[in-house]
Each structure stands twice: as C-alpha cells, then as structure tokens.
Design a protein around this motif. Structure first.
Motif, PDB file in Angstrom:
ATOM      1  N   LEU A  16      39.523  28.100   3.120  1.00  0.00           N
ATOM      2  CA  LEU A  16      40.337  27.176   3.916  1.00  0.00           C
ATOM      3  C   LEU A  16      39.544  26.588   5.081  1.00  0.00           C
ATOM      4  N   VAL A  17      38.719  27.394   5.723  1.00  0.00           N
ATOM      5  CA  VAL A  17      37.888  26.888   6.818  1.00  0.00           C
ATOM      6  C   VAL A  17      36.891  25.862   6.298  1.00  0.00           C
ATOM      7  N   ILE A  18      36.254  26.158   5.171  1.00  0.00           N
ATOM      8  CA  ILE A  18      35.272  25.235   4.597  1.00  0.00           C
ATOM      9  C   ILE A  18      35.936  23.927   4.190  1.00  0.00           C
ATOM     10  N   CYS A  19      37.082  23.999   3.541  1.00  0.00           N
ATOM     11  CA  CYS A  19      37.774  22.778   3.103  1.00  0.00           C
ATOM     12  C   CYS A  19      38.259  21.953   4.291  1.00  0.00           C
ATOM     13  N   THR A  20      38.773  22.612   5.317  1.00  0.00           N
ATOM     14  CA  THR A  20      39.259  21.898   6.495  1.00  0.00           C
ATOM     15  C   THR A  20      38.117  21.225   7.242  1.00  0.00           C
ATOM     16  N   CYS A  21      37.013  21.923   7.398  1.00  0.00           N
ATOM     17  CA  CYS A  21      35.870  21.340   8.105  1.00  0.00           C
ATOM     18  C   CYS A  21      35.240  20.195   7.313  1.00  0.00           C
ATOM     19  N   ALA A  22      35.223  20.307   5.998  1.00  0.00           N
ATOM     20  CA  ALA A  22      34.702  19.210   5.175  1.00  0.00           C
ATOM     21  C   ALA A  22      35.596  17.987   5.295  1.00  0.00           C
ATOM     22  N   TYR A  23      36.907  18.194   5.387  1.00  0.00           N
ATOM     23  CA  TYR A  23      37.825  17.068   5.592  1.00  0.00           C
ATOM     24  C   TYR A  23      37.614  16.454   6.972  1.00  0.00           C
ATOM     25  N   MET A  24      37.455  17.296   7.997  1.00  0.00           N
ATOM     26  CA  MET A  24      37.263  16.776   9.352  1.00  0.00           C
ATOM     27  C   MET A  24      35.963  15.993   9.460  1.00  0.00           C
ATOM     28  N   ARG A  25      35.002  16.304   8.633  1.00  0.00           N
ATOM     29  CA  ARG A  25      33.730  15.581   8.639  1.00  0.00           C
ATOM     30  C   ARG A  25      33.905  14.142   8.159  1.00  0.00           C
ATOM     31  N   ARG A  29      36.810  10.374  14.263  1.00  0.00           N
ATOM     32  CA  ARG A  29      37.200  10.948  15.562  1.00  0.00           C
ATOM     33  C   ARG A  29      37.187  12.465  15.538  1.00  0.00           C
ATOM     34  N   LEU A  30      37.631  13.045  14.436  1.00  0.00           N
ATOM     35  CA  LEU A  30      37.600  14.506  14.331  1.00  0.00           C
ATOM     36  C   LEU A  30      36.168  15.021  14.252  1.00  0.00           C
ATOM     37  N   LYS A  31      35.321  14.271  13.558  1.00  0.00           N
ATOM     38  CA  LYS A  31      33.914  14.673  13.453  1.00  0.00           C
ATOM     39  C   LYS A  31      33.252  14.667  14.826  1.00  0.00           C
ATOM     40  N   GLN A  32      33.543  13.647  15.607  1.00  0.00           N
ATOM     41  CA  GLN A  32      32.955  13.558  16.938  1.00  0.00           C
ATOM     42  C   GLN A  32      33.481  14.657  17.855  1.00  0.00           C
ATOM     43  N   PHE A  33      34.750  14.993  17.733  1.00  0.00           N
ATOM     44  CA  PHE A  33      35.359  15.966  18.638  1.00  0.00           C
ATOM     45  C   PHE A  33      35.023  17.407  18.259  1.00  0.00           C
ATOM     46  N   PHE A  34      35.130  17.752  16.969  1.00  0.00           N
ATOM     47  CA  PHE A  34      34.977  19.137  16.537  1.00  0.00           C
ATOM     48  C   PHE A  34      33.566  19.488  16.073  1.00  0.00           C
ATOM     49  N   LEU A  35      32.887  18.566  15.434  1.00  0.00           N
ATOM     50  CA  LEU A  35      31.639  18.907  14.742  1.00  0.00           C
ATOM     51  C   LEU A  35      30.392  18.373  15.435  1.00  0.00           C
ATOM     52  N   SER A  36      30.484  18.065  16.724  1.00  0.00           N
ATOM     53  CA  SER A  36      29.313  17.539  17.419  1.00  0.00           C
ATOM     54  C   SER A  36      28.352  18.654  17.830  1.00  0.00           C
ATOM     55  N   LEU A  42      30.978  27.006  18.002  1.00  0.00           N
ATOM     56  CA  LEU A  42      31.459  25.800  17.320  1.00  0.00           C
ATOM     57  C   LEU A  42      30.496  25.333  16.230  1.00  0.00           C
ATOM     58  N   GLY A  43      29.279  25.824  16.250  1.00  0.00           N
ATOM     59  CA  GLY A  43      28.321  25.505  15.201  1.00  0.00           C
ATOM     60  C   GLY A  43      28.730  26.066  13.851  1.00  0.00           C
ATOM     61  N   VAL A  44      29.571  27.097  13.854  1.00  0.00           N
ATOM     62  CA  VAL A  44      30.084  27.665  12.600  1.00  0.00           C
ATOM     63  C   VAL A  44      30.895  26.609  11.852  1.00  0.00           C
ATOM     64  N   PHE A  45      31.697  25.833  12.584  1.00  0.00           N
ATOM     65  CA  PHE A  45      32.491  24.791  11.952  1.00  0.00           C
ATOM     66  C   PHE A  45      31.610  23.668  11.409  1.00  0.00           C
ATOM     67  N   TYR A  46      30.540  23.340  12.137  1.00  0.00           N
ATOM     68  CA  TYR A  46      29.592  22.337  11.651  1.00  0.00           C
ATOM     69  C   TYR A  46      28.926  22.815  10.361  1.00  0.00           C
ATOM     70  N   LYS A  47      28.512  24.059  10.333  1.00  0.00           N
ATOM     71  CA  LYS A  47      27.863  24.600   9.145  1.00  0.00           C
ATOM     72  C   LYS A  47      28.830  24.701   7.975  1.00  0.00           C
ATOM     73  N   ALA A  48      30.095  25.024   8.247  1.00  0.00           N
ATOM     74  CA  ALA A  48      31.107  25.054   7.189  1.00  0.00           C
ATOM     75  C   ALA A  48      31.342  23.660   6.628  1.00  0.00           C
ATOM     76  N   SER A  49      31.286  22.644   7.481  1.00  0.00           N
ATOM     77  CA  SER A  49      31.463  21.276   6.983  1.00  0.00           C
ATOM     78  C   SER A  49      30.284  20.847   6.112  1.00  0.00           C
ATOM     79  N   ILE A  50      29.089  21.292   6.454  1.00  0.00           N
ATOM     80  CA  ILE A  50      27.916  20.987   5.621  1.00  0.00           C
ATOM     81  C   ILE A  50      28.045  21.675   4.264  1.00  0.00           C
ATOM     82  N   ILE A  51      28.471  22.934   4.259  1.00  0.00           N
ATOM     83  CA  ILE A  51      28.664  23.661   2.997  1.00  0.00           C
ATOM     84  C   ILE A  51      29.714  22.971   2.147  1.00  0.00           C
TER      85      ILE A  51
END
Length: 74
Positions: A16-25, A29-36, A42-51
């Motif tokens: 669920l974390v990986i799918c949510t972060c990939a969607y936010m990517r 606006r979500l990418k700029q706010f959460f994945l910067s 917070l780098g965990v969420f960036y890495k989950a979005s890359i995965i």
C-alpha cells in the motif's frame, strides 16, 4: 481481517505504501510536497515511489496475488 503485526500484514502495508507513493509521484503538487526529500525519514517515501514506478508490473502482480490471498485463503 489482517493483523498488522503478522507477516502478511506487513507485506500488505508495504504494498500500500509503494502504490500510494507511486501514485503521488504522478501528481505534480503531491510530488513536490511529499517526494522532494531524498534523504532521511521522508526519503523512504521517495524510494518507495521509485520502486513503484520502475517495478510497476511486479507490484501490480503482488497486489493481485495478495488480494486473492485475503479473499479466498485467509
């Protein structure tokens, strides 16, 4: 109902974390706010979005398998 402290609960939470972060990517606006942030907590969420972005077929297959597991086996 899946227990959060069991192994399959942790797998579901990770998916669920990986799918949510990939969607936010995909949303600018979500990418700029959460994945910067690429380091630290917070780098965990960036890495989950890359995965989720690079391994989207594997993640989608794992989500379908876990869905069938929860519905029919558990």
């Amino acid at each position: 109902m899946t227990n959060a402290y069991s192994f399959d609960g942790l797998i579901i939470f990770g998916l669920l974390v990986i799918c949510t972060c990939a969607y936010m990517r995909q949303v600018p606006r979500l990418k700029q706010f959460f994945l910067s942030e690429k380091k630290g907590f917070l780098g965990v969420f960036y890495k989950a979005s890359i995965i989720g972005t690079r391994l989207h077929l594997v993640v989608a297959t794992a989500c379908v398998v876990m869905g069938f597991y929860i519905l029919f086996i558990k």
